[in-house]
Design a protein around this motif. Structure first.
Motif, short mmCIF file in Angstrom:
data_model
loop_
_atom_site.label_atom_id
_atom_site.label_comp_id
_atom_site.label_asym_id
_atom_site.label_seq_id
_atom_site.Cartn_x
_atom_site.Cartn_y
_atom_site.Cartn_z
N VAL A 7 17.63 -29.05 14.62
CA VAL A 7 18.81 -28.20 14.58
C VAL A 7 18.61 -27.05 15.55
CG1 VAL A 7 17.95 -26.81 12.64
CG2 VAL A 7 20.40 -26.96 13.03
N SER A 8 19.70 -26.63 16.16
CA SER A 8 19.62 -25.44 17.01
C SER A 8 20.80 -24.55 16.68
CB SER A 8 19.62 -25.82 18.50
OG SER A 8 20.82 -26.45 18.85
N PHE A 9 20.53 -23.27 16.68
CA PHE A 9 21.57 -22.27 16.49
C PHE A 9 21.16 -21.01 17.21
CE2 PHE A 9 18.71 -21.40 13.05
CZ PHE A 9 18.74 -22.45 12.14
N VAL A 55 27.53 -15.36 9.77
CA VAL A 55 27.57 -16.62 10.51
C VAL A 55 28.97 -16.79 11.07
CG1 VAL A 55 27.30 -19.13 10.40
CG2 VAL A 55 25.79 -17.66 9.05
N GLY A 56 29.06 -16.83 12.39
CA GLY A 56 30.36 -16.98 13.02
C GLY A 56 31.31 -15.86 12.65
N MET A 69 23.36 -27.44 8.42
CA MET A 69 24.82 -27.32 8.43
C MET A 69 25.30 -26.34 9.49
SD MET A 69 25.42 -27.24 4.32
CE MET A 69 27.16 -26.94 4.43
N HIS A 70 24.37 -25.66 10.15
CA HIS A 70 24.74 -24.58 11.06
C HIS A 70 24.41 -24.87 12.52
CE1 HIS A 70 26.19 -22.16 7.85
NE2 HIS A 70 25.16 -22.58 7.15
N GLU A 71 24.41 -26.13 12.88
CA GLU A 71 24.20 -26.53 14.27
C GLU A 71 25.15 -25.76 15.19
OE1 GLU A 71 22.54 -28.48 17.46
OE2 GLU A 71 21.89 -28.77 15.39
N ASP A 72 24.59 -25.11 16.20
CA ASP A 72 25.34 -24.36 17.22
C ASP A 72 26.05 -23.11 16.70
OD1 ASP A 72 24.55 -26.14 19.23
OD2 ASP A 72 26.26 -27.45 18.84
#
Length: 172
Positions: A7-9, A55-56, A69-72
């Motif tokens: 995963v990446s964020f 987040v976002g 669940m927080h990819e990108d």
């Protein structure tokens, strides 16, 4: 059966890549894998708000969501809001108004309050919003309602409210 996922964020404006057990919460990814320990593990059930991150642009309880669940996604923790010598206005207001005592809940309180003000400025209604067709009025009643998911066991609520009102530029 796949038990790990890459995963990446973006965390505090830095892109990170992790390989995590699929069951790893965002809170544990931040604390245990990225060593960002400002976000606290309180109840681990989403009831206290100590793990609140942004987040976002929206506040969430990091203990209730899986990291995969927080990819990108763009994630902001307390470490990403300000730094020594360059505090975020909310951090400075918490200090000025003594919006903390033991300090354990403070990172979650600050992250939540930053997002709460943005919610109100974006005209997102809450349970206490008087009229859904009128602009949300930034004030103590709205702030109290929106911050109700963040618990302070020391009882610094009035000081926290003063700090948020100052940043929101609400007259005392």
């Amino acid at each position: 059966m796949q038990t790990k996922t890459e995963v990446s964020f973006q965390v505090n404006e830095n892109v990170v890549h992790l390989t995590l057990d699929n069951r790893t919460t965002l809170l544990d990814a931040l604390r245990e894998h990225l060593h960002l320990t400002g976000t606290k593990k309180g109840c681990d059930h989403g009831q206290c708000g100590a793990c609140t991150v942004i987040v976002g642009g929206r506040r969430i309880n990091a203990c209730l969501t899986l990291a995969v669940m927080h990819e990108d996604d763009k994630i902001t923790t307390i470490e990403g809001l300000g730094a020594l010598g360059n505090l975020h206005p909310m951090q400075a207001a918490f200090i000025k108004h003594d919006g903390f005592q033991c300090g354990y809940c403070t990172p979650g309180q600050i992250c939540s309050s930053v997002a709460v003000l943005e919610e109100m400025r974006s005209n997102i209604p809450s349970h206490v919003t008087k009229c859904l067709t009128d602009p949300v009025v930034i004030g103590s009643e709205e702030i109290r309602e929106r911050m109700s998911g963040n618990i302070c066991r020391c009882g610094a609520y009035s000081n926290i409210l003063d700090a948020i009102n100052e940043v929101a530029e609400v007259p005392a």
